[in-house]
Design a protein around this motif. Structure first.
Motif, PDB file in Angstrom:
ATOM      1  N   GLU A 116     -50.216   1.787 -39.040  1.00 57.92           N
ATOM      2  CA  GLU A 116     -47.969   1.536 -39.249  1.00 57.92           C
ATOM      3  C   GLU A 116     -48.349  -0.096 -39.909  1.00 57.92           C
ATOM      4  OE1 GLU A 116     -46.078   2.330 -35.486  1.00 57.92           O
ATOM      5  OE2 GLU A 116     -45.581   4.511 -36.443  1.00 57.92           O
ATOM      6  N   ARG A 117     -48.717  -1.184 -39.918  1.00 56.23           N
ATOM      7  CA  ARG A 117     -48.398  -2.089 -40.170  1.00 56.23           C
ATOM      8  C   ARG A 117     -48.250  -1.829 -41.850  1.00 56.23           C
ATOM      9  NH1 ARG A 117     -50.580  -7.189 -38.147  1.00 56.23           N
ATOM     10  NH2 ARG A 117     -51.433  -6.463 -35.784  1.00 56.23           N
ATOM     11  N   TYR A 118     -49.922  -0.535 -42.172  1.00 60.23           N
ATOM     12  CA  TYR A 118     -49.417  -0.369 -44.224  1.00 60.23           C
ATOM     13  C   TYR A 118     -48.260   0.361 -44.285  1.00 60.23           C
ATOM     14  CZ  TYR A 118     -53.565  -3.392 -43.301  1.00 60.23           C
ATOM     15  OH  TYR A 118     -55.021  -4.372 -43.246  1.00 60.23           O
ATOM     16  N   ASP A 119     -47.391   0.879 -43.544  1.00 63.68           N
ATOM     17  CA  ASP A 119     -46.704   1.643 -43.359  1.00 63.68           C
ATOM     18  C   ASP A 119     -47.442   2.924 -44.474  1.00 63.68           C
ATOM     19  OD1 ASP A 119     -44.058   2.749 -43.842  1.00 63.68           O
ATOM     20  OD2 ASP A 119     -43.669   1.640 -45.553  1.00 63.68           O
ATOM     21  N   PRO A 120     -48.202   4.338 -44.158  1.00 64.51           N
ATOM     22  CA  PRO A 120     -48.617   4.591 -45.125  1.00 64.51           C
ATOM     23  C   PRO A 120     -47.805   5.758 -45.104  1.00 64.51           C
ATOM     24  CG  PRO A 120     -49.447   4.487 -43.140  1.00 64.51           C
ATOM     25  CD  PRO A 120     -49.075   3.695 -43.163  1.00 64.51           C
ATOM     26  N   GLU A 121     -48.417   6.504 -46.316  1.00 67.54           N
ATOM     27  CA  GLU A 121     -47.837   8.275 -46.070  1.00 67.54           C
ATOM     28  C   GLU A 121     -48.433   8.767 -46.225  1.00 67.54           C
ATOM     29  OE1 GLU A 121     -46.171   8.774 -50.855  1.00 67.54           O
ATOM     30  OE2 GLU A 121     -45.272   6.214 -50.480  1.00 67.54           O
ATOM     31  N   TYR A 122     -50.068   8.836 -46.130  1.00 67.60           N
ATOM     32  CA  TYR A 122     -50.505  10.074 -45.990  1.00 67.60           C
ATOM     33  C   TYR A 122     -52.006   8.499 -45.445  1.00 67.60           C
ATOM     34  CZ  TYR A 122     -48.421  11.381 -49.552  1.00 67.60           C
ATOM     35  OH  TYR A 122     -47.118  12.298 -50.249  1.00 67.60           O
ATOM     36  N   VAL A 123     -53.238   9.534 -44.217  1.00 71.18           N
ATOM     37  CA  VAL A 123     -54.265   8.912 -43.537  1.00 71.18           C
ATOM     38  C   VAL A 123     -54.851   9.804 -43.772  1.00 71.18           C
ATOM     39  CG1 VAL A 123     -54.594   8.047 -41.229  1.00 71.18           C
ATOM     40  CG2 VAL A 123     -52.171   7.525 -41.833  1.00 71.18           C
ATOM     41  N   VAL A 124     -56.292   9.537 -44.110  1.00 74.00           N
ATOM     42  CA  VAL A 124     -57.266  10.493 -44.015  1.00 74.00           C
ATOM     43  C   VAL A 124     -58.349   9.962 -43.325  1.00 74.00           C
ATOM     44  CG1 VAL A 124     -59.741  10.483 -45.961  1.00 74.00           C
ATOM     45  CG2 VAL A 124     -57.060   9.601 -46.912  1.00 74.00           C
ATOM     46  N   VAL A 125     -58.770  10.850 -42.391  1.00 73.15           N
ATOM     47  CA  VAL A 125     -60.126  10.389 -40.980  1.00 73.15           C
ATOM     48  C   VAL A 125     -61.325  11.057 -41.308  1.00 73.15           C
ATOM     49  CG1 VAL A 125     -59.894  11.342 -38.985  1.00 73.15           C
ATOM     50  CG2 VAL A 125     -57.507  10.652 -39.596  1.00 73.15           C
ATOM     51  N   LEU A 126     -61.995  10.097 -41.182  1.00 78.02           N
ATOM     52  CA  LEU A 126     -63.253  10.267 -42.330  1.00 78.02           C
ATOM     53  C   LEU A 126     -64.537  10.406 -39.737  1.00 78.02           C
ATOM     54  CD1 LEU A 126     -63.056   7.780 -44.427  1.00 78.02           C
ATOM     55  CD2 LEU A 126     -62.530  11.023 -44.622  1.00 78.02           C
ATOM     56  N   GLY A 127     -65.489  10.746 -40.817  1.00 77.54           N
ATOM     57  CA  GLY A 127     -66.294  10.510 -39.314  1.00 77.54           C
ATOM     58  C   GLY A 127     -67.451   9.833 -40.124  1.00 77.54           C
ATOM     59  N   VAL A 140     -56.224  13.864 -51.116  1.00 75.28           N
ATOM     60  CA  VAL A 140     -55.410  13.686 -51.132  1.00 75.28           C
ATOM     61  C   VAL A 140     -54.009  13.928 -52.419  1.00 75.28           C
ATOM     62  CG1 VAL A 140     -53.380  11.934 -51.509  1.00 75.28           C
ATOM     63  CG2 VAL A 140     -55.681  11.567 -50.493  1.00 75.28           C
ATOM     64  N   ASP A 141     -54.201  14.592 -53.744  1.00 74.35           N
ATOM     65  CA  ASP A 141     -54.188  15.166 -54.646  1.00 74.35           C
ATOM     66  C   ASP A 141     -54.235  16.046 -54.252  1.00 74.35           C
ATOM     67  OD1 ASP A 141     -54.206  12.486 -55.646  1.00 74.35           O
ATOM     68  OD2 ASP A 141     -55.772  13.103 -57.562  1.00 74.35           O
ATOM     69  N   PHE A 142     -54.523  16.844 -53.822  1.00 73.24           N
ATOM     70  CA  PHE A 142     -54.186  18.293 -53.300  1.00 73.24           C
ATOM     71  C   PHE A 142     -52.966  18.330 -52.249  1.00 73.24           C
ATOM     72  CE2 PHE A 142     -55.860  21.722 -50.377  1.00 73.24           C
ATOM     73  CZ  PHE A 142     -56.184  22.579 -51.419  1.00 73.24           C
ATOM     74  N   HIS A 143     -54.174  17.483 -51.477  1.00 73.61           N
ATOM     75  CA  HIS A 143     -52.720  17.939 -50.134  1.00 73.61           C
ATOM     76  C   HIS A 143     -51.705  17.056 -50.656  1.00 73.61           C
ATOM     77  CE1 HIS A 143     -50.721  17.015 -46.394  1.00 73.61           C
ATOM     78  NE2 HIS A 143     -50.786  15.772 -46.612  1.00 73.61           N
ATOM     79  N   VAL A 144     -51.202  16.643 -51.571  1.00 78.79           N
ATOM     80  CA  VAL A 144     -49.659  16.235 -52.392  1.00 78.79           C
ATOM     81  C   VAL A 144     -48.859  18.023 -52.685  1.00 78.79           C
ATOM     82  CG1 VAL A 144     -48.005  14.872 -53.807  1.00 78.79           C
ATOM     83  CG2 VAL A 144     -50.068  14.045 -51.986  1.00 78.79           C
ATOM     84  N   ALA A 145     -50.200  17.999 -53.212  1.00 78.62           N
ATOM     85  CA  ALA A 145     -49.452  18.961 -54.224  1.00 78.62           C
ATOM     86  C   ALA A 145     -49.332  20.631 -53.601  1.00 78.62           C
ATOM     87  CB  ALA A 145     -50.539  19.408 -55.675  1.00 78.62           C
ATOM     88  N   ASN A 146     -49.973  20.788 -52.539  1.00 79.16           N
ATOM     89  CA  ASN A 146     -49.850  21.778 -51.864  1.00 79.16           C
ATOM     90  C   ASN A 146     -48.003  21.289 -50.619  1.00 79.16           C
ATOM     91  OD1 ASN A 146     -51.426  24.151 -52.595  1.00 79.16           O
ATOM     92  ND2 ASN A 146     -52.795  22.293 -52.242  1.00 79.16           N
ATOM     93  N   ASP A 147     -48.232  19.724 -51.134  1.00 74.73           N
ATOM     94  CA  ASP A 147     -46.739  19.198 -50.446  1.00 74.73           C
ATOM     95  C   ASP A 147     -47.401  19.798 -48.463  1.00 74.73           C
ATOM     96  OD1 ASP A 147     -44.274  18.430 -49.365  1.00 74.73           O
ATOM     97  OD2 ASP A 147     -43.000  20.260 -49.119  1.00 74.73           O
ATOM     98  N   ALA A 148     -48.539  19.910 -48.319  1.00 71.57           N
ATOM     99  CA  ALA A 148     -49.169  20.364 -47.244  1.00 71.57           C
ATOM    100  C   ALA A 148     -49.012  18.539 -45.850  1.00 71.57           C
ATOM    101  CB  ALA A 148     -50.934  20.038 -47.367  1.00 71.57           C
ATOM    102  N   ASP A 149     -49.192  19.465 -44.870  1.00 70.18           N
ATOM    103  CA  ASP A 149     -48.824  18.305 -43.564  1.00 70.18           C
ATOM    104  C   ASP A 149     -50.150  17.919 -42.943  1.00 70.18           C
ATOM    105  OD1 ASP A 149     -45.904  18.764 -43.282  1.00 70.18           O
ATOM    106  OD2 ASP A 149     -46.978  21.063 -42.608  1.00 70.18           O
TER     107      ASP A 149
END
Lengths: 408, 373
Positions: A116-127, A140-149
């Motif tokens: 929350e310090r960075y107030d992001p719009e999207y969070v990428v979770v990786l292993g 991320v572009d694909f996520h935005v284009a699909n209006d995905a959650d």
């Protein structure tokens, strides 16, 4: 002062990697050496930098010393930033008490303040335990284009292997309709790669919900869990949120077992495997050991291998991956093997179909592993493994499938 | 080693450029590639850093673009510091044009030296390659209360081959007795490694004195001219060293590293030579590769035969090609079915398929930067 970041990445690096046995005795799995000069975590960290993601939280828990030291200030990956950069996030104590990370979702839940310090719009979770090169910004572009959650990266796997993975069932627009963990009879071959893009607002909501639900269940003595696949994704599907599958094409390898770690290394020697470590536009960065170039002596025979700096080779090396500072003495033979940093293979020793950990010594005429052709019963054959800092004394034998963690 | 704020390091990055004019056409002495993955300036910088010197000035002259690119902020040598750190000192002369000689150069950057809190200054060139810890030199300098301590090694000097060599003679108390530049004899003698420690207050005196007399040359005016007036002492360094004063010598100096003893003396485990990180992959050896007695840097892809050679980062050797007695700088590409021997290929040279190129041991064939054959 924290300026806004559109995307923040959270890298789950706390796993023990218990199926790597001796190789993860004192080392977290993401710090396991791979590919001659890398550690597993170099791949997601380099992917972040190459994708333009400059703020990364690394969640550590199991045996963090080597991993913390390796990440340092993040400079090798260009992640030493005044604003953003890489931050190691271990479990911590609060006024309410201390708790370990109780699952992948809980690890992120406990670090919501960091995000929350960075107030992001999207969070990428990786292993931290997969080998692949991927441009997360396209996902991320694909996520935005699909209006995905939530967008889950998937790879098409052979039908026979599908039951080893979390399988996504999608409609024709790539929207996920169902998710089954390791199904006996898979309805699709799209396996989750453990890479997620979430709209932060949504993820936040589901993290808090999962936390509260799981704690309530625990108080009632019911079974509970705090995991991404099992809990967060399932809850989001139940609530008819917009989940999409992002199909990845390219090389991707899970290195969860000794066999798969060996195979993933050997893949680098195969011309048909599309993982290019020499592409200047998508470099995989690593912390450098500052050693001189490798020296190849008069008695050396090297074919089809990858060898890193600081090594001295005077023996026979074929189909093998040698890390930095390895010594192969004259008269030693290394075939189809992986030799990790600083290890010495002495004269007359034979290492075949094996993984030898770092700073170990294989003394003269010792034998580690064997070619499958020399084993009568195929079930008795497998990769031989010698852990880190282990000495195999002269003339001793480490049989195929054997795992050695102490001196013999 | 912890940090020693008492010492300021000065590197003369462009000293003796003219002697290796082929290699300095598009760069300066300090940025000449050496030993597979290094540039010559890496050696003095690493020597300083491992001796606890964390404040370093780099004095440049001309063609220093590639040097700036290599050094960046000094981070790869741990010299991107708030206190001290790396300072690039581009050329400037109060007498007009580019400075002449060390004393003139020092006079022009004196503001930088003055500003430092150090009591001692260590000066080093880039054309002598060695690994040395300056702490014993400094200890001796302080014990002797010397004005100048010159670092030298015993070595064989051949006046027909060697150029710009300063030979030193000392008396029984290790005090400087004579200084000869390029003398007309051959044999074993004390060769100055172009490194010295000078007490800063003393340096200030000689630099301003020289400026007022319009004198430029440290060797001529101070070491030769005033050796009886000042307390100039010697310190003998026993490690491996090589001085690069011609393209032939550059060729031999690189290939000397194929001798494991010399290589290990230069690349000591306790004093690793630091350099700009290239993030290349490991070396990839192909199915029919054959390599003997060679030094190969990361990022090379070798499918042919390599014998007795130094391959810098990212060199490619194609199928059925033979590379023998060569020094191939970074990014050289050798096609298929070539035969090249005794060749120095500068950066990014491309040799297409089926080519035969032969130099000789005493006169290697040099191919300029980016050349296409």
């Amino acid at each position: 002062m924290y300026t806004k970041k559109r995307v923040v990445a959270m890298l789950l690096a706390g796993g023990q990697g218990s199926r790597l046995y001796a190789l993860t005795k004192n080392v977290a799995k993401p710090a396991v050496p791979y590919g001659g000069k890398y550690r597993l975590i170099d791949f997601p960290l380099s992917n972040c930098t190459n994708s333009g993601i400059d703020t990364v939280g690394v969640l550590t828990q199991y045996q963090p010393l080597v991993l913390n030291e390796y990440i340092g200030n993040g400079q090798p990956w260009d992640l030493d930033k005044m604003n953003g950069g890489v931050h190691v996030l271990p479990p911590y104590e609060t006024q309410a008490g201390a708790s370990w990370y109780e699952g992948t979702a809980n690890a992120i839940y406990q670090n919501m303040r960091f995000i929350e310090r960075y107030d992001p719009e999207y969070v990428v979770v990786l292993g931290g335990d997969h080998i692949y090169k991927m441009d997360y910004s396209k996902m991320v572009d694909f996520h935005v284009a699909n209006d995905a959650d939530c967008t889950i990266s998937v790879i098409d796997v052979p039908k026979a292997e599908a039951s080893r993975f979390g399988i996504m069932i999608c409609d024709d627009k790539n929207q996920v309709t169902d998710f089954v963990e390791k199904p006996k009879e898979p309805k699709s071959t799209l396996a989750s790669m453990g890479i997620y893009v979430f709209t932060w607002e949504k993820l936040r909501k589901y993290l808090i919900e999962n936390e509260n639900d799981a704690n309530a269940k625990r108080e009632k003595g019911e079974p509970w869990s705090k995991d991404f696949g099992k809990d967060i994704i399932t809850s989001m599907l139940r609530d008819k949120q917009r989940l999409f599958a992002y199909e990845f094409e390219g090389y991707w390898k899970d290195v969860g077992t000794l066999d798969s770690l060996w195979e993933a290394n050997m893949d680098l020697l195969s011309p048909s495997v599309p993982l290019d470590l020499y592409d200047p536009s998508w470099k995989i960065y690593s912390r450098n050991s500052n050693m001189p170039p490798q020296y190849v002596g008069d008695n050396a025979n090297i074919e089809n291998s990858m060898i890193s700096e600081g090594s001295t080779i005077d023996g026979t090396v074929d189909f093998s991956i040698l890390f930095s500072g390895v010594t192969i003495e004259a008269g030693a033979t290394v075939n189809y093997s992986i030799i990790m940093p600083g290890t010495v293979i002495k004269s007359g020793a034979v290492v075949e179909y094996a993984i030898v950990g770092s700073d170990s010594v294989i003394e003269p005429r010792a034998r580690v592993g064997s070619s499958p052709e020399n084993i009568e019963n195929r079930d008795d054959w497998g990769i031989a493994v010698v852990g880190h800092n282990v000495t195999v004394s002269a003339e001793k034998v480490v049989a195929p499938k054997q795992i050695i963690g102490e001196n013999i | 080693m912890s940090v020693n704020y008492n010492v300021l390091g000065l590197v003369f990055a462009s000293m003796h450029d003219a002697y290796v004019s082929e290699l300095t056409k598009q760069r300066t002495m300090g940025s000449i590639p050496f030993g597979g993955r290094y540039r010559l300036i890496d050696f003095p910088l690493s020597n300083f850093v491992h001796s606890g010197v964390s404040e370093v000035g780099v004095i440049t002259k001309s063609n220093y673009g590639s040097l700036l690119d290599h050094l960046g902020s000094g981070r790869d040598w741990d010299l991107a510091r708030k206190k001290g750190g790396l300072h690039l000192l581009p050329p400037y002369s109060q007498t007009g044009g580019i400075y002449k000689g060390r004393l003139d150069a020092l006079n022009n950057i004196w503001g930088f030296v003055e500003h430092s809190n150090a009591k001692y200054v260590i000066m080093s060139n880039c054309d002598v390659v060695t690994t040395i810890n300056f702490n014993p030199v400094l200890k001796q300098h302080m014990e002797n209360e010397a004005d100048i301590t010159l670092v030298y090694s015993r070595g064989v000097y051949d006046y027909e081959k060697n150029k710009c060599t300063t030979v030193l003679e000392f008396d029984g108390d290790n005090r400087l007795k004579d200084v000869l530049v390029d003398p007309q004899f051959s044999g074993e003698c004390n060769i100055w490694l172009e490194m010295c420690i000078i007490t800063k207050d003393f340096l200030k005196k000689i630099v301003s004195d020289a400026a007022s007399r319009n004198q430029f040359s440290f060797t001529r005016e101070i070491l030769q001219g005033r050796r009886d007036d000042f307390k100039i002492m010697g310190y003998k360094h026993d490690g491996f060293f090589t001085k690069i004063d011609s393209i032939q010598d550059y060729y031999l100096a690189n290939r000397m590293l194929l001798d494991p003893e010399k290589k290990n003396a230069l690349f000591r485990k306790d004093m690793p030579v630091l350099t700009k990180i290239g993030d290349n992959g490991p070396v990839k050896y192909g199915l029919e590769s054959s390599i003997k007695d060679s030094l190969i840097a990361d990022g090379c892809i070798i499918e042919g035969t390599v014998i007795n050679s130094i391959l810098f980062r990212g060199v490619k050797v194609g199928k059925d090609s033979v590379v023998k007695d060569c020094v191939l700088l970074q990014g050289t590409k050798v096609g298929e079915n070539c035969s090249i021997s005794s060749v120095i290929a500068d950066k990014n040279v491309e040799i297409s398929n089926e080519k035969v190129l032969t130099g000789s041991e005493t006169y290697p064939l040099y191919i300029g930067k980016g050349g296409k054959i």
